[in-house]
Write a protein that holds these residues in place. Structure first.
Motif, short mmCIF file in Angstrom:
data_model
loop_
_atom_site.label_atom_id
_atom_site.label_comp_id
_atom_site.label_asym_id
_atom_site.label_seq_id
_atom_site.Cartn_x
_atom_site.Cartn_y
_atom_site.Cartn_z
N GLY A 57 0.82 -1.20 0.00
CA GLY A 57 0.00 0.00 0.00
C GLY A 57 0.86 1.25 0.00
N PRO A 58 0.21 2.40 -0.07
CA PRO A 58 0.95 3.67 -0.10
C PRO A 58 1.87 3.81 1.11
CG PRO A 58 -1.35 4.01 -0.61
CD PRO A 58 -1.22 2.58 -0.16
N GLY A 59 3.14 4.01 0.86
CA GLY A 59 4.10 4.18 1.94
C GLY A 59 4.45 2.90 2.66
N GLY A 60 3.92 1.76 2.20
CA GLY A 60 4.22 0.49 2.85
C GLY A 60 3.70 0.42 4.27
N THR A 61 2.51 0.97 4.51
CA THR A 61 1.99 1.03 5.87
C THR A 61 0.78 0.13 6.11
OG1 THR A 61 0.61 2.93 5.33
CG2 THR A 61 2.82 3.39 6.20
N SER A 62 0.46 -0.74 5.18
CA SER A 62 -0.71 -1.62 5.32
C SER A 62 -0.30 -3.07 5.15
CB SER A 62 -1.76 -1.29 4.25
OG SER A 62 -2.22 0.01 4.39
N ILE A 63 -1.13 -3.96 5.68
CA ILE A 63 -0.98 -5.38 5.42
C ILE A 63 -2.00 -5.72 4.34
CG2 ILE A 63 -1.09 -7.72 6.35
CD1 ILE A 63 1.19 -5.96 7.49
N LEU A 64 -1.51 -6.22 3.23
CA LEU A 64 -2.38 -6.60 2.12
C LEU A 64 -2.51 -8.11 2.09
CD1 LEU A 64 -0.97 -4.27 -0.69
CD2 LEU A 64 -2.79 -3.80 0.95
N THR A 65 -3.63 -8.58 1.55
CA THR A 65 -3.88 -10.02 1.48
C THR A 65 -4.25 -10.40 0.05
OG1 THR A 65 -5.10 -11.86 2.47
CG2 THR A 65 -6.32 -9.83 2.17
N LEU A 66 -3.88 -11.61 -0.29
CA LEU A 66 -4.17 -12.19 -1.60
C LEU A 66 -4.62 -13.63 -1.41
CD1 LEU A 66 -0.73 -11.20 -3.10
CD2 LEU A 66 -2.87 -10.32 -4.00
N SER A 67 -5.61 -14.06 -2.20
CA SER A 67 -5.96 -15.48 -2.23
C SER A 67 -4.88 -16.21 -3.03
CB SER A 67 -7.33 -15.65 -2.91
OG SER A 67 -7.21 -15.26 -4.28
N SER A 68 -4.96 -17.53 -3.10
CA SER A 68 -3.99 -18.28 -3.90
C SER A 68 -4.08 -17.87 -5.37
CB SER A 68 -4.24 -19.78 -3.76
OG SER A 68 -3.96 -20.19 -2.44
N LEU A 69 -5.29 -17.70 -5.87
CA LEU A 69 -5.48 -17.23 -7.24
C LEU A 69 -4.94 -15.81 -7.38
CD1 LEU A 69 -6.52 -17.41 -10.13
CD2 LEU A 69 -8.77 -16.70 -9.26
N GLY A 70 -5.22 -14.96 -6.41
CA GLY A 70 -4.72 -13.59 -6.42
C GLY A 70 -3.20 -13.55 -6.45
N TYR A 71 -2.56 -14.49 -5.76
CA TYR A 71 -1.10 -14.55 -5.75
C TYR A 71 -0.58 -14.86 -7.15
CZ TYR A 71 3.65 -16.17 -4.91
OH TYR A 71 5.00 -16.35 -4.97
N ARG A 72 -1.21 -15.81 -7.84
CA ARG A 72 -0.78 -16.15 -9.20
C ARG A 72 -0.98 -14.97 -10.14
NH1 ARG A 72 -3.27 -20.87 -7.56
NH2 ARG A 72 -5.09 -20.58 -8.87
N VAL A 73 -2.09 -14.24 -9.98
CA VAL A 73 -2.33 -13.04 -10.79
C VAL A 73 -1.28 -11.98 -10.47
CG1 VAL A 73 -3.96 -11.14 -11.18
CG2 VAL A 73 -4.79 -13.50 -11.09
N TYR A 74 -0.95 -11.84 -9.18
CA TYR A 74 0.08 -10.91 -8.72
C TYR A 74 1.40 -11.16 -9.44
CZ TYR A 74 3.70 -9.78 -5.10
OH TYR A 74 4.80 -9.37 -4.41
N LEU A 75 1.82 -12.43 -9.50
CA LEU A 75 3.07 -12.76 -10.18
C LEU A 75 2.98 -12.43 -11.67
CD1 LEU A 75 4.09 -16.18 -8.58
CD2 LEU A 75 5.04 -13.92 -8.09
#
Length: 143
Positions: A57-75
Motif C-alpha cells: 500500500g501507499p508508503g508500505g503502511t498496510s498489510i495486504l492479502t491475496l488469495s492463492s489465485l490472487g497470488y498467481r495473478v500478482y506474479l
C-alpha cells in the motif's frame, strides 16, 4: 523515483482481520519474490492455509492479502518470479495469528524504518508463533 502503483507492493486488498485458523495446519510458507525499488533484494510474503499476507500500500503502511489465485495473478501482472519458498512449522499457530491480527489492526506503522520491512513483518509474526531465531539466521534478507 519509483511508482508504487506499478510495484509488487501494490497488489492485494487491505486485510481486514486475521481469521482464526489462518495457520490451522501449524504450517506457514515464507515466499520471496523479486523486489522493486527501493528494495531490489526481494519482497517477502507470508502464506497461511489459504491466503498470502504482505506489507504494501501507499508508503508500505498496510498489510495486504491475496488469495492463492490472487497470488498467481500478482506474479503474472507484476512480471515477478518466485525466488524461493520455505515451509515453516509453527509451534504456536494461535500466537502467530494474534500477532498477524495486531499488524492488521494497527495500520500506519512505518515499516520503512527497516532495511527489509517485509521481512521484518514476516519474522515478527512467525517469532510470535514460536519459530526460533536460528531459522531466520540462514537467510540474509532477514538480517
Amino acid at each position: 523515483m519509483w511508482n508504487i502503483s506499478q510495484s509488487c507492493y501494490s497488489f492485494g486488498t487491505e486485510a481486514i482481520r486475521c481469521y482464526p485458523g489462518t495457520f490451522s495446519d501449524a504450517i506457514a510458507h515464507v515466499v520471496v519474490v523479486e523486489g522493486d525499488m527501493p528494495n531490489a533484494f526481494g519482497h517477502v510474503l507470508l502464506a497461511g492455509d489459504d491466503d498470502y499476507f504482505h506489507v504494501g500500500g501507499p508508503g508500505g503502511t498496510s498489510i495486504l492479502t491475496l488469495s492463492s489465485l490472487g497470488y498467481r495473478v500478482y506474479l503474472s501482472n507484476s512480471g515477478k518470479q518466485e525466488m524461493m519458498r520455505h515451509v515453516i512449522v509453527i509451534p504456536d499457530p494461535s500466537g502467530a495469528e494474534q500477532r498477524l491480527e495486531y499488524w492488521i489492526s494497527n495500520p500506519g506503522w512505518h515499516y520503512e524504518r527497516f532495511t527489509h520491512n517485509c521481512a521484518h513483518f514476516v519474522r515478527d509474526v512467525l517469532h510470535a508463533g514460536g519459530v526460533s531465531d536460528a531459522w531466520f539466521s540462514r537467510f540474509p534478507i532477514f538480517m
